[in-house]
Design a protein around this motif. Structure first.
Motif, PDB file in Angstrom:
ATOM      1  N   PHE A   4       0.852  -1.185   0.000  1.00  0.00           N
ATOM      2  CA  PHE A   4       0.000   0.000   0.000  1.00  0.00           C
ATOM      3  C   PHE A   4       0.890   1.236   0.000  1.00  0.00           C
ATOM      4  N   TYR A  35      -2.159   2.645   7.986  1.00  0.00           N
ATOM      5  CA  TYR A  35      -0.989   2.008   7.363  1.00  0.00           C
ATOM      6  C   TYR A  35       0.246   2.298   8.200  1.00  0.00           C
ATOM      7  N   TRP A  36       1.161   1.345   8.210  1.00  0.00           N
ATOM      8  CA  TRP A  36       2.394   1.439   9.002  1.00  0.00           C
ATOM      9  C   TRP A  36       3.580   1.295   8.071  1.00  0.00           C
ATOM     10  N   GLY A  37       4.434   2.300   8.084  1.00  0.00           N
ATOM     11  CA  GLY A  37       5.632   2.264   7.236  1.00  0.00           C
ATOM     12  C   GLY A  37       6.869   2.036   8.077  1.00  0.00           C
ATOM     13  N   GLU A  38       7.484   0.882   7.895  1.00  0.00           N
ATOM     14  CA  GLU A  38       8.694   0.529   8.650  1.00  0.00           C
ATOM     15  C   GLU A  38       9.915   1.141   7.970  1.00  0.00           C
ATOM     16  N   LYS A  57     -10.523 -10.922  11.114  1.00  0.00           N
ATOM     17  CA  LYS A  57      -9.747 -10.992   9.879  1.00  0.00           C
ATOM     18  C   LYS A  57     -10.524 -10.293   8.771  1.00  0.00           C
ATOM     19  N   TRP A  60       5.264   3.528   2.250  1.00  0.00           N
ATOM     20  CA  TRP A  60       5.005   2.207   1.678  1.00  0.00           C
ATOM     21  C   TRP A  60       4.691   1.252   2.806  1.00  0.00           C
ATOM     22  N   GLY A  61       3.532   0.631   2.721  1.00  0.00           N
ATOM     23  CA  GLY A  61       3.126  -0.335   3.753  1.00  0.00           C
ATOM     24  C   GLY A  61       3.179  -1.743   3.192  1.00  0.00           C
ATOM     25  N   GLU A  62       4.105  -2.526   3.717  1.00  0.00           N
ATOM     26  CA  GLU A  62       4.273  -3.913   3.272  1.00  0.00           C
ATOM     27  C   GLU A  62       3.271  -4.808   3.992  1.00  0.00           C
ATOM     28  N   PRO A  63       2.847  -5.891   3.363  1.00  0.00           N
ATOM     29  CA  PRO A  63       1.996  -6.848   4.084  1.00  0.00           C
ATOM     30  C   PRO A  63       2.792  -7.550   5.180  1.00  0.00           C
ATOM     31  N   TYR A  64       2.113  -7.906   6.250  1.00  0.00           N
ATOM     32  CA  TYR A  64       2.767  -8.670   7.328  1.00  0.00           C
ATOM     33  C   TYR A  64       1.727  -9.552   8.008  1.00  0.00           C
ATOM     34  N   ALA A  91      -0.529 -10.984  10.825  1.00  0.00           N
ATOM     35  CA  ALA A  91      -1.169 -10.472  12.050  1.00  0.00           C
ATOM     36  C   ALA A  91      -0.607 -11.223  13.251  1.00  0.00           C
ATOM     37  N   PRO A  92      -0.100 -10.517  14.265  1.00  0.00           N
ATOM     38  CA  PRO A  92       0.501 -11.223  15.407  1.00  0.00           C
ATOM     39  C   PRO A  92      -0.564 -11.838  16.313  1.00  0.00           C
ATOM     40  N   PRO A  99      -5.039  -2.748   6.618  1.00  0.00           N
ATOM     41  CA  PRO A  99      -4.998  -3.595   5.409  1.00  0.00           C
ATOM     42  C   PRO A  99      -3.733  -4.438   5.268  1.00  0.00           C
ATOM     43  N   GLN A 100      -2.608  -3.980   5.811  1.00  0.00           N
ATOM     44  CA  GLN A 100      -1.365  -4.733   5.602  1.00  0.00           C
ATOM     45  C   GLN A 100      -1.399  -6.109   6.259  1.00  0.00           C
ATOM     46  N   SER A 101      -2.051  -6.178   7.441  1.00  0.00           N
ATOM     47  CA  SER A 101      -2.144  -7.453   8.152  1.00  0.00           C
ATOM     48  C   SER A 101      -3.547  -8.044   8.015  1.00  0.00           C
ATOM     49  N   ARG A 102      -4.398  -7.363   7.231  1.00  0.00           N
ATOM     50  CA  ARG A 102      -5.779  -7.785   6.999  1.00  0.00           C
ATOM     51  C   ARG A 102      -6.526  -7.965   8.329  1.00  0.00           C
ATOM     52  N   GLU A 103      -6.359  -6.969   9.216  1.00  0.00           N
ATOM     53  CA  GLU A 103      -7.034  -7.008  10.518  1.00  0.00           C
ATOM     54  C   GLU A 103      -8.102  -5.912  10.603  1.00  0.00           C
ATOM     55  N   ARG A 104      -9.187  -6.232  11.290  1.00  0.00           N
ATOM     56  CA  ARG A 104     -10.224  -5.238  11.595  1.00  0.00           C
ATOM     57  C   ARG A 104     -10.511  -5.273  13.098  1.00  0.00           C
TER      58      ARG A 104
END
Lengths: 124, 124
Positions: A87, B105-108, A122, A106-110, A112-113, B35-40
């Motif tokens: 994203f 969104y989270w940008g590392e 989900k 830039w948001g990479e997929p990761y 879910a912990p 969206p990156q971890s597909r969590e809601r």
């Protein structure tokens, strides 16, 4: 063309791999900053060179455009060579009908912990 | 309180670790999507539980707020336990004076790759 349309057109051009076509949307002294990698591209030519040489084929879909005065924020989903989507969130500044500046994340997929799974559902 | 101020106050509360204090800023049925971890997270209580239990101490500085109608976008720098900053971009929706929805969104941080160094300068 609205300020939001400038940004929509930029992403449509990137989606099509048409880097010459998007050039007129950008000021010659366009500056882009990528805070995560602490990189700055100064000048439209450098910004387009980076995008043109980015590895793989990137398909870009705009999820949302937010316009506020001279600022346009885009929320974009990018699929590069069929990999899971990343994203992009970009803050553009418009000057004299062209894009003058961008700060992009830039948001990479990761994964879910597990620690928070009790409070989370989900996304399909 | 402006819509932007709601979001500024939310981040100030997170910065202070004051999760009870930010609760009134959110609708009870607040929904957040990552969206990156597909969590809601559905419901204010779940969203605050995740934030309260997030590992480490997160210091949050707002870099920019963009307001457009009922939408507020925040660009935030977060330092967790003194590690290199990550960046959060959040799209909030306001309803009846409270935050109703967020997509975040989270940008590392990451190393600037060598292939593009000829077109890029280093941010100080």
């Amino acid at each position: 063309m609205s300020k939001g349309d400038l940004v929509r057109k930029l992403w449509a051009g990137f989606d099509a791999g048409d880097f010459d076509g998007v050039s007129p949307l950008l000021h010659e002294d366009f500056v882009a900053e990528w805070p995560q990698s602490r990189e700055r591209m100064r000048g439209r030519a450098n910004f387009l060179a980076v995008n043109r040489n980015y590895p793989g084929v990137s398909r870009c879909s705009v999820r949302r455009i937010v316009e506020a005065g001279d600022v346009v924020v885009s929320e974009v989903e990018i699929v590069n060579d069929g990999k899971p989507p990343i994203f992009a969130v970009s803050f553009f500044e418009v000057r004299e009908g062209r894009l003058a500046r961008a700060v992009e994340y830039w948001g990479e997929p990761y994964e879910a912990p597990a620690w928070r799974s009790q409070w989370v559902e989900k996304l399909s």
